[in-house]
Every structure is written in structure tokens, then in C-alpha cells.
Write a protein that holds these residues in place. Structure first.
Motif, mmCIF file in Angstrom:
data_model
loop_
_atom_site.group_PDB
_atom_site.id
_atom_site.type_symbol
_atom_site.label_atom_id
_atom_site.label_comp_id
_atom_site.label_asym_id
_atom_site.label_seq_id
_atom_site.Cartn_x
_atom_site.Cartn_y
_atom_site.Cartn_z
ATOM 1 N N ASP A 1 0.862 -1.182 0.000
ATOM 2 C CA ASP A 1 0.000 0.000 0.000
ATOM 3 C C ASP A 1 0.894 1.226 0.000
ATOM 4 O O ASP A 1 1.978 1.213 0.599
ATOM 5 C CB ASP A 1 -0.902 0.031 1.234
ATOM 6 C CG ASP A 1 -2.088 -0.924 1.147
ATOM 7 O OD1 ASP A 1 -2.282 -1.547 0.080
ATOM 8 O OD2 ASP A 1 -2.819 -1.041 2.147
ATOM 9 N N LEU A 2 0.435 2.276 -0.646
ATOM 10 C CA LEU A 2 1.226 3.500 -0.714
ATOM 11 C C LEU A 2 0.327 4.679 -0.950
ATOM 12 O O LEU A 2 -0.835 4.527 -1.332
ATOM 13 C CB LEU A 2 2.281 3.404 -1.829
ATOM 14 C CG LEU A 2 1.729 3.162 -3.243
ATOM 15 C CD1 LEU A 2 1.761 4.425 -4.056
ATOM 16 C CD2 LEU A 2 2.511 2.063 -3.906
ATOM 17 N N THR A 3 0.856 5.853 -0.714
ATOM 18 C CA THR A 3 0.150 7.085 -1.042
ATOM 19 C C THR A 3 1.113 7.968 -1.828
ATOM 20 O O THR A 3 2.329 7.800 -1.775
ATOM 21 C CB THR A 3 -0.301 7.857 0.217
ATOM 22 O OG1 THR A 3 0.846 8.255 0.958
ATOM 23 C CG2 THR A 3 -1.216 7.029 1.083
ATOM 24 N N ASP B 1 -9.944 4.062 -4.065
ATOM 25 C CA ASP B 1 -10.721 5.161 -3.492
ATOM 26 C C ASP B 1 -11.614 4.746 -2.333
ATOM 27 O O ASP B 1 -12.435 5.530 -1.874
ATOM 28 C CB ASP B 1 -11.565 5.829 -4.588
ATOM 29 C CG ASP B 1 -10.697 6.519 -5.628
ATOM 30 O OD1 ASP B 1 -9.615 7.018 -5.263
ATOM 31 O OD2 ASP B 1 -11.096 6.544 -6.799
ATOM 32 N N GLN B 2 -11.470 3.527 -1.821
ATOM 33 C CA GLN B 2 -12.316 3.090 -0.728
ATOM 34 C C GLN B 2 -11.872 3.631 0.625
ATOM 35 O O GLN B 2 -12.597 3.556 1.596
ATOM 36 C CB GLN B 2 -12.344 1.568 -0.657
ATOM 37 C CG GLN B 2 -13.002 0.947 -1.858
ATOM 38 C CD GLN B 2 -12.902 -0.565 -1.824
ATOM 39 O OE1 GLN B 2 -12.075 -1.121 -1.117
ATOM 40 N NE2 GLN B 2 -13.746 -1.226 -2.594
ATOM 41 N N LYS B 3 -10.645 4.147 0.698
ATOM 42 C CA LYS B 3 -10.113 4.648 1.963
ATOM 43 C C LYS B 3 -9.869 6.149 1.850
ATOM 44 O O LYS B 3 -9.600 6.670 0.775
ATOM 45 C CB LYS B 3 -8.780 3.971 2.299
ATOM 46 C CG LYS B 3 -8.855 2.472 2.376
ATOM 47 C CD LYS B 3 -9.022 2.023 3.784
ATOM 48 C CE LYS B 3 -9.017 0.497 3.819
ATOM 49 N NZ LYS B 3 -9.164 -0.029 5.113
ATOM 50 N N VAL B 4 -9.932 6.812 2.974
ATOM 51 C CA VAL B 4 -9.620 8.236 3.054
ATOM 52 C C VAL B 4 -8.380 8.373 3.920
ATOM 53 O O VAL B 4 -8.307 7.798 5.014
ATOM 54 C CB VAL B 4 -10.797 9.025 3.683
ATOM 55 C CG1 VAL B 4 -10.426 10.483 3.865
ATOM 56 C CG2 VAL B 4 -12.043 8.877 2.822
ATOM 57 N N PHE B 5 -7.408 9.080 3.447
ATOM 58 C CA PHE B 5 -6.170 9.294 4.179
ATOM 59 C C PHE B 5 -6.377 10.404 5.209
ATOM 60 O O PHE B 5 -6.815 11.498 4.861
ATOM 61 C CB PHE B 5 -5.054 9.678 3.196
ATOM 62 C CG PHE B 5 -3.737 9.965 3.848
ATOM 63 C CD1 PHE B 5 -2.960 8.946 4.364
ATOM 64 C CD2 PHE B 5 -3.276 11.267 3.951
ATOM 65 C CE1 PHE B 5 -1.743 9.204 4.958
ATOM 66 C CE2 PHE B 5 -2.056 11.543 4.549
ATOM 67 C CZ PHE B 5 -1.288 10.506 5.054
ATOM 68 N N LEU B 6 -6.110 10.108 6.463
ATOM 69 C CA LEU B 6 -6.263 11.063 7.553
ATOM 70 C C LEU B 6 -4.961 11.142 8.335
ATOM 71 O O LEU B 6 -4.145 10.228 8.274
ATOM 72 C CB LEU B 6 -7.397 10.638 8.495
ATOM 73 C CG LEU B 6 -8.765 10.447 7.841
ATOM 74 C CD1 LEU B 6 -9.706 9.742 8.792
ATOM 75 C CD2 LEU B 6 -9.334 11.773 7.397
#
Length: 162
Positions: free
Chosen positions: A120-122, A143-148
């Protein structure tokens, strides 16, 4: 050109510190203090790396040319570990020469040989070069996750106080 990739060890502390300083400049961050970077590299590679590796370094002609900063996360609901790629950086003077691909290939091989199910990466939404690079490797936008993020004052506010 041959790219040699390996997990960083304590003997690589100076190389790691140097490329971390260069990475900060590349991303237009305040310059890192070289002594502080060396001290951090020494700690990370000496005290923290025995359980899991933290940094893969790429070398071309014996000179550090790129790094991948990673963390191994333990299973969630799918009972599969994952490798989180925090940073991938290739020195400007050697970009587009296969160093980034060599680093990702090294990480993929590590995952497959150690039963790690995914990487996994951003990346920043404005970093078109990185988005194209990861797309060429077959990465899917997820797009199922939101980075916080919790940092600074928010982190202090939620920490228990003595």
C-alpha cells in the motif's frame, strides 16, 4: 547500468542520512541538519531495524541513488500482512533510469518471499509523475479509503496527561 538494491544496515547510516537530506530539499522542505539526520539514521538502523527492515537503498556504481522507506503492518480482517511504502525517492540526476522500478521490484520480491500480500502506498494528488509511474507498474487507485492524519496539536490533545 546496474542498480543494486539492498536493505540498509548500520553501515549505510551516512548514505541514508545524505539521501534523506536530499529528499527534504527535493520536496521543498526546510533543509535537514546533517548531524541530526545522521543521528536519526543511526538510531533507526541500529536500534529499530532488527525486527523489520525500514529502508531499502538503491546504489548505482556504489553511490546511493534512491530509497524506499517502508513499514510492515500486521493483519487486519483479511489476516494478511502488508508493506506500507511511506516514501520512494530517486535522486534527480538519475531519475527515469530504472532506480525506482528496481526499488519496487525489490520490495515486491520481499513481499512474495515473506508471505506479505500487498504493498500500500500514497502519493500527493498533484504528483503526476509518481501517479504515472505507479500506474505503469499496475497500481490501482484505491478510493475506498480516506487518508487522515493526527499530528501536532491534535496528537497532544488526545494523549493522556500524567
Amino acid at each position: 547500468m546496474t542498480v543494486d538494491v539492498r536493505w540498509a544496515t548500520i553501515e549505510d547510516e551516512a548514505a541514508l542520512a545524505a539521501i534523506l537530506c536530499e529528499m527534504a530539499e527535493h520536496y521543498r522542505q526546510p533543509p535537514l541538519d546533517a548531524d541530526r539526520a545522521l543521528s536519526a539514521a543511526r538510531k533507526w538502523l541500529g536500534e529499530e531495524s532488527p525486527a523489520y527492515p525500514h529502508f531499502a537503498l538503491a546504489f548505482v556504481d556504489g553511490e546511493v541513488s534512491g530509497l524506499a522507506s517502508v513499514a510492515i503492518a500486521h493483519p487486519g480482517i483479511d489476516l494478511e500482512r502488508l508493506l506500507f511504502l511511506k516514501d520512494l525517492f530517486v535522486r534527480d540526476n538519475i531519475r527515469n533510469a530504472g532506480v525506482g522500478r528496481a526499488l519496487i521490484s525489490f520490495l515486491a520480491d520481499h513481499c512474495l518471499s515473506h508471505g506479505i500480500g500487498r504493498i500500500d502506498l500514497t502519493t500527493e494528488d498533484w504528483n503526476e509523475g509518481a501517479l504515472r509511474f505507479y500506474a505503469r507498474l499496475g497500481a490501482e487507485r484505491h478510493d475506498q479509503k480516506v487518508f487522515l492524519r493526527l499530528s501536532g496539536d491534535a496528537l497532544k490533545a488526545i494523549a493522556p496527561r500524567p
